[in-house]
Structures are given as structure tokens and as C-alpha cells.
Design a protein around this motif. Sequence first.
Motif, short mmCIF file in Angstrom:
data_model
loop_
_atom_site.label_atom_id
_atom_site.label_comp_id
_atom_site.label_asym_id
_atom_site.label_seq_id
_atom_site.Cartn_x
_atom_site.Cartn_y
_atom_site.Cartn_z
N GLU A 61 8.15 -14.30 -4.05
CA GLU A 61 8.31 -13.60 -2.77
C GLU A 61 8.41 -14.60 -1.62
O GLU A 61 9.19 -14.40 -0.69
CB GLU A 61 7.12 -12.65 -2.55
CG GLU A 61 7.09 -11.96 -1.19
CD GLU A 61 8.23 -10.97 -0.97
OE1 GLU A 61 8.31 -10.41 0.14
OE2 GLU A 61 9.03 -10.76 -1.91
N SER A 113 3.30 -0.65 -9.52
CA SER A 113 2.75 -0.79 -8.17
C SER A 113 1.98 -2.10 -7.98
O SER A 113 1.68 -2.49 -6.85
CB SER A 113 1.81 0.39 -7.85
OG SER A 113 0.65 0.34 -8.68
N GLU A 133 2.89 -5.27 -8.47
CA GLU A 133 3.63 -6.33 -7.78
C GLU A 133 3.63 -6.10 -6.27
O GLU A 133 3.43 -7.04 -5.50
CB GLU A 133 5.06 -6.43 -8.31
CG GLU A 133 5.82 -7.59 -7.72
CD GLU A 133 7.04 -7.97 -8.54
OE1 GLU A 133 7.93 -8.63 -7.98
OE2 GLU A 133 7.10 -7.64 -9.74
N ASP A 134 3.84 -4.87 -5.86
CA ASP A 134 3.79 -4.56 -4.43
C ASP A 134 2.41 -4.82 -3.87
O ASP A 134 2.25 -5.35 -2.77
CB ASP A 134 4.20 -3.10 -4.21
CG ASP A 134 4.24 -2.74 -2.73
OD1 ASP A 134 4.97 -3.41 -1.97
OD2 ASP A 134 3.53 -1.80 -2.32
N GLY A 135 1.37 -4.47 -4.64
CA GLY A 135 0.01 -4.71 -4.19
C GLY A 135 -0.31 -6.19 -4.06
O GLY A 135 -1.00 -6.61 -3.12
N VAL A 155 1.78 -8.59 -3.33
CA VAL A 155 2.46 -9.10 -2.14
C VAL A 155 1.78 -8.62 -0.87
O VAL A 155 1.59 -9.39 0.08
CB VAL A 155 3.95 -8.67 -2.16
CG1 VAL A 155 4.61 -8.98 -0.81
CG2 VAL A 155 4.69 -9.38 -3.29
N ARG A 156 1.35 -7.35 -0.86
CA ARG A 156 0.80 -6.79 0.36
C ARG A 156 -0.68 -7.10 0.54
O ARG A 156 -1.20 -7.01 1.65
CB ARG A 156 1.04 -5.29 0.39
CG ARG A 156 2.53 -4.93 0.36
CD ARG A 156 2.80 -3.48 0.57
NE ARG A 156 2.52 -3.08 1.95
CZ ARG A 156 2.79 -1.87 2.44
NH1 ARG A 156 3.33 -0.94 1.64
NH2 ARG A 156 2.51 -1.57 3.68
N TYR A 202 -4.68 -4.71 -4.93
CA TYR A 202 -4.37 -3.72 -5.97
C TYR A 202 -5.60 -3.59 -6.88
O TYR A 202 -6.43 -4.49 -6.95
CB TYR A 202 -3.13 -4.13 -6.78
CG TYR A 202 -3.34 -5.35 -7.65
CD1 TYR A 202 -3.65 -5.22 -9.01
CD2 TYR A 202 -3.25 -6.64 -7.12
CE1 TYR A 202 -3.86 -6.34 -9.81
CE2 TYR A 202 -3.45 -7.76 -7.90
CZ TYR A 202 -3.75 -7.60 -9.25
OH TYR A 202 -3.97 -8.71 -10.04
N ASP A 258 -1.53 -6.51 8.70
CA ASP A 258 -0.88 -5.21 8.54
C ASP A 258 -1.65 -4.14 9.30
O ASP A 258 -1.05 -3.27 9.96
CB ASP A 258 -0.80 -4.86 7.06
CG ASP A 258 -0.36 -3.43 6.83
OD1 ASP A 258 0.85 -3.17 6.92
OD2 ASP A 258 -1.25 -2.57 6.58
N TYR A 269 -2.31 -0.58 5.19
CA TYR A 269 -2.15 -0.59 3.74
C TYR A 269 -3.50 -0.58 3.03
O TYR A 269 -3.67 0.10 2.01
CB TYR A 269 -1.33 -1.79 3.30
CG TYR A 269 -1.04 -1.80 1.82
CD1 TYR A 269 -0.08 -0.95 1.29
CD2 TYR A 269 -1.76 -2.64 0.96
CE1 TYR A 269 0.18 -0.94 -0.08
CE2 TYR A 269 -1.51 -2.63 -0.41
CZ TYR A 269 -0.54 -1.78 -0.92
OH TYR A 269 -0.28 -1.75 -2.27
#
Length: 896
Positions: free
Chosen positions: A688, A722, A724-726, A728-729, A732, A787, A804
Motif C-alpha cells: 500500500e 476485510s 486487508e482493508d483493516g 491499511v486503515r 481488524y 481518521d 473507522y
Amino acid sequence: MSDPATQPTAPSAISELDQLPDRDSEETAEWQASLDAVVESAGPERAAYLMRRVYEHATRSGIVLPGLVSSDYINTIPVAAQPDFPGDLAMESRITALNRWNAAAMVSRGSRLGLGGHISTYASAAWLYEIGFNHFFRGKDTDGSGDQLFLQGHATPGIYARLFLEGRLSEKQLDAFRREADGHGLPSYPHPRRLPWLWEFPTVSMGLGPLGAIYQARFNRYLQARGIKDTSGSRVWAFLGDGEMDEPESMAALALAARERLDNLTFVVNCNLQRLDGPVRSNSKIVQELEARFRGAGWNVIKSLWGETWDPVLQQDTTGALVHRLGEVPDAQMQTYATRDAAYIRKNFFTGDALSGVAAGLGDAQLMEMFATSRGGHEPLKVHAAYRAAVEHKGAPTVILAQTVKGHTLGPAFEARNANHQMKKLTMEQFRQMRDRLELPIPDSALSGDLVPYFHPGENSPEVRYLRDRRVALDGPAPVRRVVADPLPQPAERPFESLKKGFGNQEVATTMALVRLVKDLMRGEETGARWVPIIPDEARTFGMESLFPSAGIYSPDGQTYDPVDADQLLYYKEARDGQLIDEGITEAGSMAEFAAAATAYATHGEPMIPFYIFYAMFGFQRTGDQFWALADQMGRGFAVGATAGRTTMTGEGLQHADGHSHLLAATNPAAISYDPAFAYEIAVIVREGLRRMYGEQPENVFYYLTVYNEPKLQPPMPTDPSVEDGIVRGIYRFRQGDSAATGPRIQLLSSGTAIHWALKAQELLASDWDVHADVWSVTSWTELRRDALDADAARLRGEERTPYVASALSEAQGPVLAVSDWMRQVPDQISRWVVQDYSSLGTDGFGLSDTRDAVRRYFQVDAESIVVAALDQLARRGEVPLETAAEARRRYGLEG
């Protein structure tokens, strides 16, 4: 009485030559007697002169002698050696006068609003810049690189004034000096992030400019040696103040520049003899001190101290008395001479018969000019001669020590005054005096109001045409920053997949996992050559020695010796085209190299991927100022704090235990910080990062990752899409507790190596206390906070956004307990956006040496301490009996 022959010789009389046999002592005695005769007949000054001439003759004849570290307090380049001036001197004098006026006007106008600014520095250095802009500084129009200009921050008003004449800035923009809130103002200093089309290098804080310039010149050579970019036409110019040279960073890399023969580098030190509050060296001479230090480090030194008015006077100094006197007068006294009348100078400077005779032949006006204004840095012919000699010198970097008067041309209230750094504006009467001195065609009527006018001679005036023609001849505008680099192709998926698969039953530290990923990426055809690994002499600590023979260690000399480990597989290999940069023990130098590589996409149009790995403790703490400069310069790359964590790097005590670098990194808006727990998280984060920094829409950010030297099992990446998104953000759920079980529940949030303590605590809570916990991996506490702050700001604009972290935890049952190998302030960054009851554990305090288990117990972050804290939190909510936590403390030996 003792025999003199038996007395020990004074240390000062001993020479290394005493250890060598004299094959002809009679001849040696004759030479010594000749020198004694000169001293007796003509004096020590004459003897010193002859010795220097003999020394110069010897070196020209190829005889190797130790270098002299200082010379007389006069110009290095004699009048006879000055080259012809290639420009229109009268025209350039008018242009310089206009720039002086507009710089002073801009700062004075802004000061009416209380904005401040600096006038005196540029006033002293105007010709140092004008000669460069008109005859030396190359733009980017031809090769995309041009010269790199590290300009003195306090002289910025003069650069803006020049851009105003060129037509690159408007009068409205000058009036926006230090007025940036609307996004259109001019920053007070060279800030690339604030003015990205103009500035390339942030040079304030002071001291970072010279260090950055050296490593920029070095990185230019690195790019060429590796075949990335032909930088042979690029020269790095660094403009510095003599007071600035007291910053340790200013002198930190002088030996590197000489050792690597960086003749593509020129320092110009404006020696106006003043720092911010007074003389730089009140009781000695800063020029002589700097000369000795630079010469001792191996630099070519050019002194430009005296103007043309001094030339005939010095040529008449056949006894050397005048030169001797110039060398003994301290700087503070020389500053005083610049403000006094002729009578004072005659009485206090020209002492003794020889000097009185010199003074008798000088008129008062000539004396005043000599001491008040006639300095080498104020005269274009002297400056041009010094610059020409610098660019023609081969085999070593050059420093030009140019003497000036701070506040020159601003009038007697400014010139050489201790307070002139804090003086922000001229009165209208002072502007009238300045106008007359500069011979500007500004009528009295224009100076009758409260607001001093700018002066522009017109778009088609000879002055403006001359300016523009000179810049065309030098390959375009300067300074200028351009981003023309194409996006880098994204690397193949294979290196990332190997980390995502995990390592089975093999325990691997996250430091090793990251290094393995980078090594694989360096082999890739897409971007492998673009990686720039930078290490401050800890490659073996971080498991990177396998790069030695495969990538090679960059050295302009290659390898001129047989390495002691040549018979080993991972031998120490230096190469002219080496890719790895092993800087030695210098975090500051490594950081400067990182900045040069991280901004090559703009400086040279060549995106590079620096990978700077260091002891975590010595990153943001030790070189935090440079990280801020990197953010200003819009650098892109990966900074890696290895051996991270206050309890993971044990055995080396208080100063090596990093429990706060993420807190420091969180203050830097350009730092994207992650604390990954597993190898697969690293794979996702790095991929990323490559997309964000080098993809189709590159962002001006850099990544900070912390990795640990504790081997642990590295599981495969969960199949939940989900995750991978977690990662990055920032968060998770890694492992859910028994969802079917009844009874109390709690959420354990953890980052980095602390996830292993949380996982063990999860098991203990379930088996010993019938409490069920979900374990969450928090890859970035800082990104979650940012965020959430963005969501708060959006709500104030009338938009509805949920942070988030709040969304991720929205259905999580029970209170939240956060734990990490960092101070509690790191996980506490998100506490206000977690709707559940929130508490945290951390490693607040100083580090200490012991086993990891003992240190974690000391800080009460081990699994058993997490269990106690979880039970205490549940007890306060009434979900377990109050005595449960106390019982757990007894069971796990946590009492007392």
C-alpha cells in the motif's frame, strides 16, 4: 646545577622528524641558520613569508608535505588572478540595488501587521546570490536536474525580490509574505511544502542545510555511479551563515565530502561576523577558525575578505605589518571599526610606526570605505573570481569564506549593529537614505506616505530583459522545483505472497520478515534498481549482511583491498555501483541521505525508494528535526525503526529501549506510522505504501514502520477479505473469542509484538476465569486517530462520518483494554472515539536491562498482567466479583 643535557625536552619542542635519521646534519644546520639570519635582518614576518613561498613551491613541484590549515587574513585570489567579468557590471549593480530595495520594502510592509521578517542577512549577502543567479546557477530546462541550491533561510526576502523582478511573483504575492492562512502566501523561509513550485530544500532549522547539501552532492554521485541518472552537470551550492556553522550538524560530514572528493559541492559561508545576538567570535576570528577546520577536513578553501579599496593598500605592505594587524584584530573589534569614524580607526587600528605610515597616505573617506563597506562579499568581481575558482577546482569540495557587513546599505542604524537581526523595518527617512545610496529613481512623493512602495522598472526594461536572458543562458529559472517523474510500476505479487503465506512452524522476527521482503523486491525487474537501502552501520544487526555480496556497498573508490572475510559467503563487498549505503555510525548522515533519495523524484525526475532502517530509539528522537525537514521537502520512502519496543530490545538499558517513537512520529503530519504484528501485515502495508507514494497519484508522505527482533510464529494471512482493508486503515479483529459462550466479554486491542501477550491473555481469561476476549490487531494507532479527527472536522462542516475505529468496534461486546510495547499515550490516542469503557496498559518510564519476561512483568504488560487488568475492568463494571482481580494477582505472583 643540573646538566642541561639531562633535562627533558619540552613537549612543544619535540617533532616527529626527531624520530628519523638526519643523513646530513650539517646541511640541515645551514638551512636553519639561514632562517635565523632572515629573522634577525628582516623580522619574523619576512621569515614566515619566505617559508610559505618555499612551501608553495614544494607542493607545486610534487613534494608531498602536510597541509597548512590557515593562511593570512587576506583574499585567496590575488588581483592579478581575477578572471574577466563576463557580464554587464553596471546593469547587475542596478538589478542588485532593486532587489535590496524590494526585499527591505516587503519586510517593512509586513511588519506594519506585526508579521516580522529578516532584512539584514540578505543585505549582507546580495552579491553572493546575484553573481550566482547571473553566471553560475543552472536551471532544470536542459537535463531536468540543474544545480541544487540550499539557500540561507534568513535571506529569503531577497530571493522573493528577485523573483518579483523576473515576473515570477506579483506585488500582491510580495504583500502576502508570511501570510499563508489562505493558502496563497509566501512562507518566511524556504518551505517546499508551502511553495512547491519554487523551493526544493528547507534550510531552517539552521545546521540541517549544510549536512543535507553534502549528502545531496553524494547522492548525485550515487545516481550516476548506478546508471540511474547522469548528474555530472549538477552542482550543489549551500549558502550558510558563519554563526550557523556552530551547529554540530553543519560540520558533521565535512570529512565525508573530502574523502569522496565531492568537487560537485560548494559551500558559501557569509561571514558577516554576527550571529543573532552579537559577534560570532568576539575575541577571535571566525574566518580563520573555519578555514582551519575546512582545510583540516580536506576541503579547498577560498577566502574573499577585502574589496578593491584594500587592494592597492595591501600591495604596498612590503613589511607584512598590515597583514599581521588584520590577523590579530578580533572580530568584535572589526565590527566596531565598521561603525566608527576615520579618527577612531587611525588611533586604534593603525598602531606602531609602520602602520602609522600606511595610514598617513590614506584619506578619511578612503579609510571609512575600507572599514565600513569594502568587503570581498560585497563586490561582484571578487565574488565572481571566487565562484569561478570553486567550479574549476577538481578533486575536493570548496568552501568560500566571504566577508560582509550585516545590514550593508541599510544605513548606519542597521549596518554592523548587534541588534539588526531583530530589526524588522526601516523608517521612511531611512528608506530615503537607502534610495540615495542605491541611486534608485524613486521620487520623494512616492516616499511621503506611510507605506513604502515596491519598485519595478517595467516588463520590457533593460534590467528585466537582462535578468531573463541570463536565466535562459543558464538553462531556465532558479530556484525551481518540478515534479515530472512518471509513476513507478507496481512490483510483482510474488514477494508479498511469500509473507502472506506465513512461515509455518519457523519462528521469525518481524525485522527479518521485512528485510526478506525488501531483498526480494530489490531483485524485481519492475523497480528493483530503484530501492536504496540505507543503514547506519547496523546491517548485521538487522540481518542484512546477505546484501553485501549481492547488492554491493556503494563506494566511489570501489574495493581497493582484500576483505578479511573474502573466503566467506556473505563477505564485505564495496563497489562503485553498489546499491546498499552503509553510512557508518551517523543517524544524522543516514537521515540526510534518506532525504536526498526520498526527493529524487523532484530533484532529478527519478523516483527512488529509500529504505532507511535504524535502531528505533535513534530515529525520531535523535533526528526528529530532520524528519520534519523531510516532511517539508515532501520526501517519500520507508523509514523503519528496528529493534523496536521498550521490552523487546532488552539488555542495553535505558537509552536503547524505544517506547515512544510512535508518539513522536504521530506529531509529524507526513509520517504514516504502522506497528505491524505479523509478516503478512508488513506485506500489505509495504504494498500500500508503494501505491500511495509511487503510484498513479503519488502522495507526499513517508512511511514509518516499527519491527521487532523477537522471533515469533508468523501465521498466514486470514482469508477474510476485510482484513486487508483493516490492516491499511489501522485495526481488524485477529482472533475472536468463543462466540457461543456466555458470561463476561472484553476486547483486547494490541499492536506489534504485544499481540502475543494479548493472545496468551485471551487463553488465560477463558481457561482460568471463564471470561471471553476478542483480540484485535491495531496496526496503526496514529492512523486511526487521524481518521477520527477527519471525521470530527467533517461533522463540523455538516457531513456525517463515523470514525473507522468506532465503526470497527461498534458491535464489540464488553469494555476495551489496549496494550502495546509503547507508552500508554500511544494507544490512548484513540480513546475518545471508542464508545466502550476504555483503559490501557503500556511501558511508561525508563527502559531497563533484563530478560524480556522480567521486563514485561516489571511494566505489567505481560499476559498475566493483562488478565488482572481485564478482570479489574470487568469488576468495576460489576460483571465479575470485586475480589477476582485480587485472586488473579495472587495466582500469577503479581502481588507486592
